[in-house]
Design a protein around this motif. Sequence first.
Motif, PDB file in Angstrom:
ATOM      1  N   MET A   1      -7.187   1.887   6.853  1.00 29.45           N
ATOM      2  CA  MET A   1      -6.428   2.053   5.622  1.00 29.45           C
ATOM      3  C   MET A   1      -6.963   3.255   4.845  1.00 29.45           C
ATOM      4  O   MET A   1      -8.156   3.461   4.791  1.00 29.45           O
ATOM      5  CB  MET A   1      -6.599   0.783   4.785  1.00 29.45           C
ATOM      6  N   THR A   2      -6.046   4.013   4.244  1.00 27.93           N
ATOM      7  CA  THR A   2      -6.512   5.101   3.394  1.00 27.93           C
ATOM      8  C   THR A   2      -6.287   4.725   1.928  1.00 27.93           C
ATOM      9  O   THR A   2      -5.454   3.883   1.614  1.00 27.93           O
ATOM     10  CB  THR A   2      -5.784   6.427   3.677  1.00 27.93           C
ATOM     11  N   GLY A   3      -7.052   5.343   1.074  1.00 26.08           N
ATOM     12  CA  GLY A   3      -6.922   5.073  -0.344  1.00 26.08           C
ATOM     13  C   GLY A   3      -7.098   6.348  -1.135  1.00 26.08           C
ATOM     14  O   GLY A   3      -7.344   7.427  -0.581  1.00 26.08           O
ATOM     15  N   SER A   4      -6.989   6.217  -2.450  1.00 20.32           N
ATOM     16  CA  SER A   4      -7.113   7.381  -3.313  1.00 20.32           C
ATOM     17  C   SER A   4      -8.549   7.501  -3.817  1.00 20.32           C
ATOM     18  O   SER A   4      -9.329   6.549  -3.779  1.00 20.32           O
ATOM     19  CB  SER A   4      -6.156   7.251  -4.493  1.00 20.32           C
TER      20      SER A   4
ATOM     21  N   GLY B   1      -3.141   3.167  -3.753  1.00 18.01           N
ATOM     22  CA  GLY B   1      -3.088   4.115  -2.644  1.00 18.01           C
ATOM     23  C   GLY B   1      -2.254   5.355  -2.918  1.00 18.01           C
ATOM     24  O   GLY B   1      -2.236   6.285  -2.103  1.00 18.01           O
ATOM     25  N   ALA B   2      -1.569   5.411  -4.041  1.00 18.93           N
ATOM     26  CA  ALA B   2      -0.739   6.588  -4.352  1.00 18.93           C
ATOM     27  C   ALA B   2      -1.618   7.829  -4.540  1.00 18.93           C
ATOM     28  O   ALA B   2      -2.834   7.736  -4.654  1.00 18.93           O
ATOM     29  CB  ALA B   2       0.064   6.310  -5.624  1.00 18.93           C
ATOM     30  N   ALA B   3      -0.971   8.999  -4.568  1.00 21.87           N
ATOM     31  CA  ALA B   3      -1.707  10.260  -4.680  1.00 21.87           C
ATOM     32  C   ALA B   3      -2.506  10.319  -5.973  1.00 21.87           C
ATOM     33  O   ALA B   3      -2.080   9.815  -7.017  1.00 21.87           O
ATOM     34  CB  ALA B   3      -0.730  11.431  -4.649  1.00 21.87           C
ATOM     35  N   ASP B   4      -3.674  10.935  -5.893  1.00 23.82           N
ATOM     36  CA  ASP B   4      -4.498  11.131  -7.079  1.00 23.82           C
ATOM     37  C   ASP B   4      -3.877  12.149  -8.012  1.00 23.82           C
ATOM     38  O   ASP B   4      -3.269  13.128  -7.577  1.00 23.82           O
ATOM     39  CB  ASP B   4      -5.881  11.653  -6.669  1.00 23.82           C
TER      40      ASP B   4
ATOM     41  N   ARG C   1      -8.232  12.005   0.170  1.00 22.18           N
ATOM     42  CA  ARG C   1      -8.033  10.637   0.638  1.00 22.18           C
ATOM     43  C   ARG C   1      -9.349  10.045   1.100  1.00 22.18           C
ATOM     44  O   ARG C   1     -10.269  10.766   1.497  1.00 22.18           O
ATOM     45  CB  ARG C   1      -7.051  10.592   1.814  1.00 22.18           C
TER      46      ARG C   1
ATOM     47  N   ARG D   1       0.849  -1.202   0.000  1.00 14.73           N
ATOM     48  CA  ARG D   1       0.000   0.000   0.000  1.00 14.73           C
ATOM     49  C   ARG D   1       0.876   1.240   0.000  1.00 14.73           C
ATOM     50  O   ARG D   1       1.891   1.311   0.700  1.00 14.73           O
ATOM     51  CB  ARG D   1      -0.892   0.051   1.249  1.00 14.73           C
TER      52      ARG D   1
ATOM     53  N   GLU E   1       0.945   5.717   0.161  1.00 13.97           N
ATOM     54  CA  GLU E   1       0.276   6.851   0.793  1.00 13.97           C
ATOM     55  C   GLU E   1       0.240   8.015  -0.192  1.00 13.97           C
ATOM     56  O   GLU E   1       0.750   7.926  -1.306  1.00 13.97           O
ATOM     57  CB  GLU E   1       1.040   7.258   2.064  1.00 13.97           C
ATOM     58  N   GLU E   2      -0.294   9.111   0.305  1.00 16.17           N
ATOM     59  CA  GLU E   2      -0.459  10.278  -0.546  1.00 16.17           C
ATOM     60  C   GLU E   2       0.868  10.917  -0.936  1.00 16.17           C
ATOM     61  O   GLU E   2       0.934  11.708  -1.869  1.00 16.17           O
ATOM     62  CB  GLU E   2      -1.323  11.305   0.189  1.00 16.17           C
TER      63      GLU E   2
ATOM     64  N   GLY F   1      -3.026   7.519  -8.446  1.00 19.32           N
ATOM     65  CA  GLY F   1      -3.880   6.960  -7.400  1.00 19.32           C
ATOM     66  C   GLY F   1      -3.908   5.448  -7.326  1.00 19.32           C
ATOM     67  O   GLY F   1      -4.711   4.885  -6.596  1.00 19.32           O
TER      68      GLY F   1
END
Lengths: 564, 217
Positions: free
Chosen positions: B1-4, A184-187, B179, A129, A131-132, A181
């Motif tokens: 958990m976080t997502g885009s 889980g990467a930044a949009d 997020r 996963r 993150e941003e 995105g």
Amino acid sequence: MVTSPDSVARPPLRSPDEVMRLSRMGAFHQHRLSFMRVLLRRLRGEGWQFDRPVFALDPAGVGRAVYSARGPERTYSLVAFAHDLPDDQRSDRVIATAWDTTFTLFDGVPGAADLDRLAANVPLQEAGRLEETELSLSRANRSVRLFEHVVDRLAAGTQPDPSRIDAVGYLMRTTAVYGSGKFGAADRQRIADRPELATPFQVEMLAVYLIRAFVLDLVEHLARARSPETAVPLEPGLRRRFGIGNSTGLGMAPFLLTHPVLLHHWIAVREEAFARVRGVAEATAGEEQAFRTIFRRARRGIDQWRTEHPVQCERLAGLREDLDRLEAHLADADLRHDHPWERLWAWTHAHLRLEAQEWLVSLSLEPYGDRVDELAGRMGADEIGTFAIDGSPTVGEFREQVASDYAWALALDWQSPARRARAWYISEEKLEPRLGDREAEGLEPYEQPLAPGRDVAALYADLAAEDPATSVADFLFHRPEHRHAVRRVQQVAAFPYAEIRDNTIDAELLPIDLLRAKLSFFGATHFDPRSDRWVRINMFRNAPFPEELATAPEDDWAYPPLED
Amino acid sequence: MTGSLNELETLVKRATRGAGLSWGIAEEAGKSARWLASRGFPAGALVLAWLQQGEQVAYRERVPADPRGTEWKAGASFLCPVCTGCVLSDRATAGRLSLPLRLREVLCPLLFLPFLEGLSRKLGHPVQVENPLAGATVLLDAEDGWRGERLEALGAVPTDLSLRAQPGARPPRVERFYRVDWEAEEKAGLDAFAHRTFAPASIGHQSGAGAGLRDND
């Protein structure tokens, strides 16, 4: 005819009916507005600085490294992990679970805690996963044919064999470069307003550019570790001949279908650039000379192009034959007066095959960076603001729109099994797009909406049963199954290059044509299909490395030098 | 958990299709979920509640029986927020929407809100939607303007809404989020719907990704 807001005198753009055919899109070549070239022009022009704050690899080449690119406002860092991969686990397929190296592009400079978190996730790729703070995810595998040879030679104090470098072209190939995105990467939306990322795929191209630098450092590190007394670094001219490979399959193919408005902007910009050049009434001696020089260099690039795939072998043979004819034509052609590029295009269009025609389109932009490079700022697209359906047209008006933009689809016999032979679907195993035999494999219940030609033809037939005075809003109220096709038709009406005007489920479809079109906009070269649905390419071959960028000539790397 | 937001949009689109709605409506559901999440709402949980409660209801039963009037009521069930949102959006662009409008029994009504942005754009001024019983009100416009009160009262149960234009109102600009916070259960619930759109491993192997030439050289 496609209109444009530009006041520059120029001939009309080429028609979407001509440009947006898969046979032609499958013959596209990289050009000045390809994303790699846009990226390096910016990095050089803005004086970006590069450093390597972490390079912690053991003698076997296992460990981590960080490469930072520092621009006027922001810094981006490639975080690289190098692994010890047994030979029998190395695979380009997306179903692989281990790689020689894994990467992410980090937004800023990662701290120790970031690196530990990334070390627990990036090597897992799709199973990890992000993150941003992460903008991309990718991995690369060694070229077994070349990697060991180069380490061996450098360790022994000699340089690798240039012919072996040219035969492969890279030490490692990436097998996926995810952004926007994913996992889980930044949009994209999060970063799209940054000027350095306004042109599409700049994140991915920067990641790949830095991966190339890392891979060359890695091979020299391994040579030193093997034989500290005798090892030498690569000679700089030879070093630049290594690009970074990429192996791409069907996962990429639906992108052009699922991003129609974006596709329009890419194609429209290239067509606008080409029309501006054709609009040049008189070329200077310098422009003529620039074209003739680039022609010879680009010709050399075509001569170095290797492939074993029968379809591409045939296309390549045709291209080489056509370039001989073009060269003969150029020997006494007037490239100075009376709209020289328009005349050259007319000759090429009348006499040469698609590969050579599109090669000339790309090449003719080369002397005119001052006229066309600024168009790179128009290649991004607002895909949210163009989403809403307009319910106001009458069914009669709307049918006319369909008949005009989708004549190619309405002319096909969709009842014929060959016209609907394939189905795009997503496999539960890897959640990746696939293409299969509709009937034999029982795929219809799982079909993705990636056959706009068929769907719009079905829409057209159902519209015929309606009162022409009915509004599209009322039609959709009781025919919601046509909603995606109605949206598509309206997007294409506003953005004429948004649709590939060919059947994407035909028995004769070559998915590699979709890949080629997209990869040409990345700036890829040496397109080498490995089947009808996956392909290898080369990226950044002959490009200056980060530390050479400031002193290298501007944007002069996309074609090989005339002499080694 | 976080997502885009991208992950959310893609998952919601597939889940909606998996629940039996058309691809075009699934696209709208994905965009709506993204819109709500970017304003801080638990979009995944809302979509899951919507899909679960609406699963057995045919399209025709969940849209207004007569969309020409000023009171929308489903033929045989609740109003589906997404399908009704599409009807609203299409009629708004066609200039065939009469305000004020009353909507009876809207399921998961927060999912209806994203469609009001397009209405506001068409009208050129803000729109207000409210449920007077619960005291819930939203004022929004097409320039990210947003003011919401007691929205927690608008849960997943069907709720009446009334909708009207609010010329002259100036809602403040909303804070944007990029997020999504995922609860494992709602993610699993949406995955289960989305999974119905994936071809089982047992089929589709004959050609698949195309093995072609060697890939380790």
